[in-house]
Design a protein around this motif. Structure first.
Motif, PDB file in Angstrom:
ATOM      1  N   ARG A   1     -14.951   4.085 -11.069  1.00  0.00           N
ATOM      2  CA  ARG A   1     -14.788   3.090 -12.125  1.00  0.00           C
ATOM      3  C   ARG A   1     -14.915   1.673 -11.571  1.00  0.00           C
ATOM      4  O   ARG A   1     -14.609   1.407 -10.408  1.00  0.00           O
ATOM      5  N   LEU A   2     -15.365   0.749 -12.427  1.00  0.00           N
ATOM      6  CA  LEU A   2     -15.604  -0.622 -12.000  1.00  0.00           C
ATOM      7  C   LEU A   2     -14.335  -1.259 -11.443  1.00  0.00           C
ATOM      8  O   LEU A   2     -14.354  -1.938 -10.407  1.00  0.00           O
ATOM      9  N   VAL A   3     -13.224  -1.053 -12.131  1.00  0.00           N
ATOM     10  CA  VAL A   3     -11.949  -1.612 -11.683  1.00  0.00           C
ATOM     11  C   VAL A   3     -11.159  -0.490 -11.006  1.00  0.00           C
ATOM     12  O   VAL A   3     -10.549   0.343 -11.667  1.00  0.00           O
ATOM     13  N   THR A   4     -11.213  -0.470  -9.682  1.00  0.00           N
ATOM     14  CA  THR A   4     -10.532   0.552  -8.889  1.00  0.00           C
ATOM     15  C   THR A   4      -9.678  -0.137  -7.838  1.00  0.00           C
ATOM     16  O   THR A   4     -10.196  -0.953  -7.062  1.00  0.00           O
ATOM     17  N   PRO A   5      -8.385   0.141  -7.779  1.00  0.00           N
ATOM     18  CA  PRO A   5      -7.520  -0.494  -6.769  1.00  0.00           C
ATOM     19  C   PRO A   5      -8.056  -0.277  -5.357  1.00  0.00           C
ATOM     20  O   PRO A   5      -8.447   0.832  -5.002  1.00  0.00           O
ATOM     21  N   ASP A   6      -8.078  -1.346  -4.562  1.00  0.00           N
ATOM     22  CA  ASP A   6      -8.625  -1.267  -3.213  1.00  0.00           C
ATOM     23  C   ASP A   6      -7.560  -1.607  -2.180  1.00  0.00           C
ATOM     24  O   ASP A   6      -6.372  -1.681  -2.486  1.00  0.00           O
ATOM     25  N   ALA A   7      -7.988  -1.834  -0.928  1.00  0.00           N
ATOM     26  CA  ALA A   7      -7.047  -2.108   0.160  1.00  0.00           C
ATOM     27  C   ALA A   7      -6.207  -3.369  -0.101  1.00  0.00           C
ATOM     28  O   ALA A   7      -4.983  -3.344   0.090  1.00  0.00           O
ATOM     29  N   PRO A   8      -6.792  -4.506  -0.510  1.00  0.00           N
ATOM     30  CA  PRO A   8      -5.956  -5.679  -0.809  1.00  0.00           C
ATOM     31  C   PRO A   8      -4.933  -5.395  -1.911  1.00  0.00           C
ATOM     32  O   PRO A   8      -3.799  -5.905  -1.848  1.00  0.00           O
ATOM     33  N   ALA A   9      -5.320  -4.611  -2.925  1.00  0.00           N
ATOM     34  CA  ALA A   9      -4.365  -4.271  -3.988  1.00  0.00           C
ATOM     35  C   ALA A   9      -3.187  -3.489  -3.416  1.00  0.00           C
ATOM     36  O   ALA A   9      -2.035  -3.699  -3.814  1.00  0.00           O
ATOM     37  N   TYR A  10      -3.487  -2.582  -2.475  1.00  0.00           N
ATOM     38  CA  TYR A  10      -2.404  -1.819  -1.846  1.00  0.00           C
ATOM     39  C   TYR A  10      -1.463  -2.734  -1.078  1.00  0.00           C
ATOM     40  O   TYR A  10      -0.232  -2.626  -1.188  1.00  0.00           O
ATOM     41  N   ARG A  11      -2.022  -3.659  -0.301  1.00  0.00           N
ATOM     42  CA  ARG A  11      -1.169  -4.555   0.489  1.00  0.00           C
ATOM     43  C   ARG A  11      -0.276  -5.389  -0.417  1.00  0.00           C
ATOM     44  O   ARG A  11       0.894  -5.634  -0.090  1.00  0.00           O
ATOM     45  N   ASP A  12      -0.838  -5.804  -1.543  1.00  0.00           N
ATOM     46  CA  ASP A  12      -0.058  -6.607  -2.477  1.00  0.00           C
ATOM     47  C   ASP A  12       1.085  -5.797  -3.082  1.00  0.00           C
ATOM     48  O   ASP A  12       2.243  -6.245  -3.081  1.00  0.00           O
ATOM     49  N   VAL A  13       0.783  -4.593  -3.571  1.00  0.00           N
ATOM     50  CA  VAL A  13       1.813  -3.763  -4.207  1.00  0.00           C
ATOM     51  C   VAL A  13       2.831  -3.288  -3.176  1.00  0.00           C
ATOM     52  O   VAL A  13       4.048  -3.298  -3.431  1.00  0.00           O
ATOM     53  N   ALA A  14       2.359  -2.880  -1.992  1.00  0.00           N
ATOM     54  CA  ALA A  14       3.285  -2.430  -0.956  1.00  0.00           C
ATOM     55  C   ALA A  14       4.207  -3.555  -0.522  1.00  0.00           C
ATOM     56  O   ALA A  14       5.406  -3.345  -0.269  1.00  0.00           O
ATOM     57  N   GLY A  15       3.675  -4.772  -0.442  1.00  0.00           N
ATOM     58  CA  GLY A  15       4.511  -5.908  -0.074  1.00  0.00           C
ATOM     59  C   GLY A  15       5.609  -6.159  -1.082  1.00  0.00           C
ATOM     60  O   GLY A  15       6.750  -6.468  -0.726  1.00  0.00           O
ATOM     61  N   ARG A  16       5.250  -6.012  -2.380  1.00  0.00           N
ATOM     62  CA  ARG A  16       6.257  -6.230  -3.425  1.00  0.00           C
ATOM     63  C   ARG A  16       7.276  -5.094  -3.487  1.00  0.00           C
ATOM     64  O   ARG A  16       8.454  -5.317  -3.762  1.00  0.00           O
ATOM     65  N   LEU A  17       6.821  -3.855  -3.241  1.00  0.00           N
ATOM     66  CA  LEU A  17       7.724  -2.705  -3.347  1.00  0.00           C
ATOM     67  C   LEU A  17       8.643  -2.565  -2.137  1.00  0.00           C
ATOM     68  O   LEU A  17       9.818  -2.233  -2.271  1.00  0.00           O
ATOM     69  N   PHE A  18       8.093  -2.807  -0.952  1.00  0.00           N
ATOM     70  CA  PHE A  18       8.832  -2.481   0.269  1.00  0.00           C
ATOM     71  C   PHE A  18       9.236  -3.692   1.092  1.00  0.00           C
ATOM     72  O   PHE A  18       9.992  -3.559   2.051  1.00  0.00           O
ATOM     73  N   GLY A  19       8.728  -4.879   0.754  1.00  0.00           N
ATOM     74  CA  GLY A  19       9.047  -6.043   1.559  1.00  0.00           C
ATOM     75  C   GLY A  19       8.243  -6.062   2.838  1.00  0.00           C
ATOM     76  O   GLY A  19       7.457  -5.160   3.127  1.00  0.00           O
ATOM     77  N   LYS A  20       8.438  -7.086   3.614  1.00  0.00           N
ATOM     78  CA  LYS A  20       7.675  -7.230   4.855  1.00  0.00           C
ATOM     79  C   LYS A  20       8.271  -6.431   6.003  1.00  0.00           C
ATOM     80  O   LYS A  20       7.594  -5.679   6.676  1.00  0.00           O
TER      81      LYS A  20
END
Length: 589
Positions: A88-107
């Motif tokens: 699909r055109l809009v598919t979560p990628d590596a930057p999206a993961y880093r963003d969500v992981a940062g918000r969910l788990f902190g640094k």
């Protein structure tokens, strides 16, 4: 193996990377316990230009184990192969993961998050991952749940995540690879089922393929298991997490190139090997599901990974489109049974309780065997007696009246000699009216004939056992009606309106083409598709060089011969008299 209980998520340093592009790379990534990891099978590296090879050669190399020569080779290839997957055109990628992981788990903090609900009841294998890798796997799955909220059930997904993580340079790369497989939109080539509805349709599709391509193993399981569908519903767990890591990753090599069809092939090869390894006395009294799981865990004692894949790709399956049509037909039947896309588990048993079955032609045990032969989507529905010569009389017109509107039907015949035979007929008998006065044949390649007594045997469409006789066509084409056999000179012009009580309902214009419709194939001759025919003078099932079953208008006399459509032996004495005839349909829930 992880459960679905809340887990503690420990954040790892982003500094840990795996340099997969250096010539000295040995494939030692940050997520793997290398004491558990099997050694590559050979020193030869994966060719640097492998991605430039033609698709057929690339598939051949993967099937032959070229990727197994180097851990670093897999680490280099996997993300590049997955980048080729249409999604699909809009598919979560590596930057999206880093963003969500940062918000969910902190640094650098420690946070606790449960695994997503769609993993409830699904095994989460860890293979050769280190504790650090297990933590990374949990984080990736939690982020998948956050970024793909529509996933409600996906047993395959955690195993794929774990396998890919072995060859990923960081969590974000693994997530992006997994994300592309989830979001794949390639036609007729899904990678990951994402709902219970889709997963159960895949289980039923595998059951249909097993019935056709592994008849000996299917007969063995049907004789030992109370519920064959329950056994086949675990087919995916035979592969993941059932197979040892060295076998599972070989499956992944070809899966990334060829999609879900590969998984069907490997599971069918396992089923065939299981049959060869079963005790001569069979499986009476044993737990079939437990026997299969134990067999797969110890697969190295029976067959090597190379030989398993060789046997898997020696199985002549239908085209990817044809399997997709079967999957969609199974999905439709599940919807008829009340299964929804958002449902995580069925609230009732899908299989039919054959202990409540009653027939004057066959016993409940015999009918259970017949039921194991019919396509999975119809076996979801209890049998319904439509016609019986003992109750409705020996009238062909009455037979048509009672059977019209039901699709498919099962014909059971008991002869005066005590022999029992019959046929599974995929199309509505009302289709005979479309042939006018030509008594043309109709039906699909799902039709088959069988014997029950004195010996049980099924004879399917000749193209199932000999697919080399025909080729799939790229687009639908019209087929001329087959000529009528000599014994059926006329055709009924009855204008009676059929009662459309079929479940699932008959195919209509604009809907999906039926599975194994003859127009999907370039047939060697018209006799290869003489499935069923009816007129006011009698009915015929199978043709070409003879007729598998032919009954006259009185429904009292019949004939059986070898025919080209089913390549069958005579189903009973060649000329027989009917003691009892029954026609069964399928009752809606």
């Amino acid at each position: 193996m992880l459960g679905s209980a809340p887990v503690t998520i420990v954040v790892t340093s982003e500094a840990d990377t795996w340099d997969i592009d250096t010539s000295s790379c040995r494939g030692r990534g940050p997520f793997v316990d290398w004491d558990k990891m099997p050694e590559p099978r050979g020193p030869a590296p994966v060719p640097r230009d492998v991605l430039g090879r033609p698709p057929k050669e690339l598939k051949r190399l993967a099937r032959e184990g070229c990727w197994a020569r180097s851990h670093a080779g897999r680490a280099r290839l996997y993300p590049r192969l997955i980048q080729r997957v249409s999604c699909r055109l809009v598919t979560p990628d590596a930057p999206a993961y880093r963003d969500v992981a940062g918000r969910l788990f902190g640094k650098r903090s420690v946070s606790s998050h449960p695994l997503p609900e769609f993993l409830e009841g699904c095994p989460v294998p860890t293979y050769c991952l280190s504790p650090h890798g297990v933590t990374a796997l949990k984080k990736i799955l939690v982020c998948v749940g956050a970024l793909f909220p529509d996933i409600t059930h996906s047993p395959l997904l955690p195993a794929l995540a774990a396998l890919l993580l072995h060859y990923s340079e960081d969590e974000a790369q693994c997530f992006e690879s997994l994300s592309r497989l989830i979001a794949s939109n390639a036609p007729h080539a899904a990678y990951i089922d994402q709902s219970f509805l889709a997963h159960q349709a895949s289980c039923m599709t595998f059951g249909d393929l097993a019935s056709k391509h592994c008849p000996a193993a299917h007969k063995l399981i049907a004789g030992a298991a109370d519920n064959v569908l329950e056994v086949y519903s675990e087919w995916l767990s035979w592969l993941f997490p059932g197979l040892p890591f060295g076998y599972a990753v070989r499956v992944l090599d070809v899966f990334l190139l060829e999609g879900q069809k590969v998984l069907y092939r490997i599971a069918l090869a396992l089923l065939k090997q299981f049959r060869l390894s079963a005790a001569p006395a069979g499986l009476q009294g044993s737990d079939v599901k437990a026997e299969l799981q134990a067999f797969v865990r110890n697969i190295a004692e029976h067959v090597s990974a190379d030989k398993l894949l060789e046997r898997a790709f020696g199985i002549r399956l239908f085209s990817r489109k044809e399997i997709w049509l079967l999957h969609m037909a199974n999905r439709k039947a599940l919807v008829e049974r009340g299964i929804t896309v958002v449902q995580r588990r069925p609230s009732f048993h899908l299989a039919v309780d054959m202990q409540k079955f009653s027939s004057s032609t066959v016993t409940a045990q015999e009918m259970r065997l017949v039921w194991s032969w019919i396509p999975e989507r119809f076996s979801l529905f209890p049998p319904l007696l439509l016609f019986s010569t003992s109750e409705d009389g020996c009238s062909l017109q009455r037979f048509y009246t009672c059977c019209e509107g039901y699709e498919p039907t099962v014909l059971l015949i008991k002869t005066t000699e005590g022999e029992v035979c019959g046929a599974f007929l995929s199309s509505d008998w009302a289709e005979r009216k479309k042939s006018g006065a030509t008594s043309g044949f109709f039906g699909t390649g799902e039709c088959f004939v069988f014997t029950v007594r004195p010996e049980a045997e099924r004879y399917e469409w000749v193209l199932i056992k000999k697919p080399e006789l025909a080729k799939a066509v790229p687009r639908p084409r019209q087929r001329s009606p087959s000529p009528a056999p000599e014994c059926l000179p006329g055709s009924s012009r009855d204008s009676h309106s059929p009662r459309h009580l079929a479940v699932p309902s008959p195919q209509r214009r604009g809907r999906l083409s039926p599975f194994l419709a003859t127009r999907h194939f370039l047939l060697p001759s018209e006799t290869a598709s003489m499935f069923m025919s009816g007129s006011r003078d009698g009915i015929v099932i199978g043709g070409g060089g003879g007729q598998a079953l032919a009954l006259d208008a009185s429904l009292l006399r019949g004939r059986t011969e070898r025919c080209e459509t089913f390549d069958n032996a005579p189903l009973c004495r060649e000329n027989f008299q009917v003691q009892l005839l029954e026609a069964w349909g399928f009752q809606s829930a």
